[in-house]
Design an enzyme around this catalytic site. Structure first.
Site, PDB file in Angstrom:
ATOM      1  N   HIS A 281       0.869  -1.177   0.000  1.00 32.74           N
ATOM      2  CA  HIS A 281       0.000   0.000   0.000  1.00 32.74           C
ATOM      3  C   HIS A 281       0.905   1.226   0.000  1.00 32.74           C
ATOM      4  O   HIS A 281       1.833   1.317   0.815  1.00 32.74           O
ATOM      5  CB  HIS A 281      -0.905   0.019   1.225  1.00 32.74           C
ATOM      6  N   ASP A 322      -7.141  -5.442   2.476  1.00 33.63           N
ATOM      7  CA  ASP A 322      -7.997  -6.258   1.611  1.00 33.63           C
ATOM      8  C   ASP A 322      -7.754  -7.745   1.863  1.00 33.63           C
ATOM      9  O   ASP A 322      -8.695  -8.546   1.898  1.00 33.63           O
ATOM     10  CB  ASP A 322      -7.752  -5.923   0.136  1.00 33.63           C
TER      11      ASP A 322
END
Length: 381
Positions: A281, A322
């Site tokens: 990320h 996620d």
């Protein structure tokens, strides 16, 4: 020396950490794990030097604006949430620590800067199971009935935000109004043992500064539209595969890994030139703290552990939220769309916080476009 620490790189660039991470995500600065501390990264000196020299010159305003809107510095001032040094904060409170004890209702009160607890009831005609379709329909039905957001006091907007959450909860967390949302949700799925994990996930996902859906909600609010319209904009944006819909790629990866093995499944994705879903990320170069906080309290299925170990070794990036959310859903055998339902219910609180903050600013969000089309015909010679 060929590699720099984050502190050394930031000193040379003269920028904020978010800008450094953004340049890494765009491929402008190469990075690798620090051998002495794998949780930290090192940055290629030549890349940092090249960017530092480029930034020394004055850049045109349109270039600055174009870069800012793509993983650059925040384009709007906000006191709702931020990511600093790998940690997510809600109005200055560490979200990971908050998830240890808080409910989504308490988190909403914090995000809305509300001194009193939030009571999220359910409407009389509630669904029997969580339904994204019902959430879209209920919000769409409110939009033409609710008042525009401009010209109204913050207490009035907060009261309406609470009522909107009641509408959303009736679709996404149906059940008895005397139960907190995480218990309603777990009960509606007939998985009471998942309630604490759901609570933690809801808190960790309540907001994430100026992500795509929050920005969409703010743009809608800036035009004076209803708060329900802002949440509807956020919800629509969330469904995209690059945002809240990313869990589907993780689920597909786990299915493939179950058939051919984690390493082979990952190799197949990388061989196709695709990015491995749910790893890395841009705002968390040393690992997504939200994933870490959630995974610390669940035991993922064996195939997810294999994917995590293989993926982190093969691409040098840690799993993100996620992955953690999908692993949690699999662990408790929740419905297929459970990750999106949890994400949508939680993030609705954040969208409302951003919408109210944008209304208070009194500013319309209206960027200019840099025209790149065919030559424009002009009259005269």
């Amino acid at each position: 020396m060929p590699w720099l620490t984050a502190e050394e790189a930031l000193n040379r660039l003269g920028t904020k950490p978010q800008t450094l991470y953004a340049n890494v995500s765009r491929g402008r600065i190469r990075a690798k794990p620090d051998p002495s501390d794998p949780r930290r990264s090192l940055y290629y000196t030549a890349d940092v030097t090249r960017l530092a020299e480029r930034h020394a010159g004055r850049r045109k305003i349109e270039i600055v604006a174009a870069e800012a809107i793509q993983w650059g510095d925040p384009v709007l001032p906000s006191a709702v949430s931020t990511v600093v040094n790998g940690h997510l904060y809600y109005r200055g409170i560490d979200a990971a620590k908050l998830s240890e004890y808080a409910t989504l209702e308490e988190t909403a009160a914090l995000l809305w800067n509300n001194g009193t607890p939030i009571n999220i009831a359910t409407c009389g005609s509630e669904a029997s199971i969580p339904s994204m379709a019902a959430a879209f329909s209920a919000l769409a039905a409110r939009v033409p009935q609710d008042l525009p957001s401009l010209g109204r006091s913050l207490p009035a907007l907060r009261a309406e935000a609470q009522d909107i959450m009641t509408t959303i909860a009736s679709a996404l967390a149906p059940g008895a109004s005397d139960l907190p949302l995480h218990l309603r949700l777990a009960k509606s799925w007939r998985r009471p043992e998942a309630s604490d994990a759901v609570r933690r996930a809801l808190v960790l996902l309540a907001d994430h500064e100026l992500n795509a859906s929050a920005f969409a909600a703010r743009v809608t609010a800036s035009a004076g539209a209803t708060l329900s319209a802002s949440v509807l904009s956020g919800l629509a944006t969330l469904t995209g595969p690059l945002h809240g819909g990313a869990w589907e790629a993780v689920a597909t990866l786990s299915e493939t890994a179950s058939r051919i093995g984690a390493k082979q499944a990952i190799r197949r994705i990388l061989a196709q030139g695709s990015r491995l879903p749910a790893f890395g990320h841009p705002l968390y170069p040393d690992g997504d703290i939200r994933a870490e906080a959630l995974l610390a309290h669940i035991t993922p299925a064996e195939i997810f552990l294999e994917i995590q170990v293989a993926g982190e070794a093969m691409i040098g990036e840690r799993v993100n939220i996620d992955f953690a959310l999908t692993a949690m859903a699999e662990r408790f055998e929740l419905p297929q769309d459970a990750p999106l339902v949890i994400f949508a219910l939680a993030r609705s609180c954040g969208w409302l916080a951003h919408a109210m903050e944008q209304v208070e600013s009194g500013r319309l969000i209206r960027p200019r476009a840099r025209y790149t089309g065919p030559s424009i015909e002009t009259s005269g010679a």
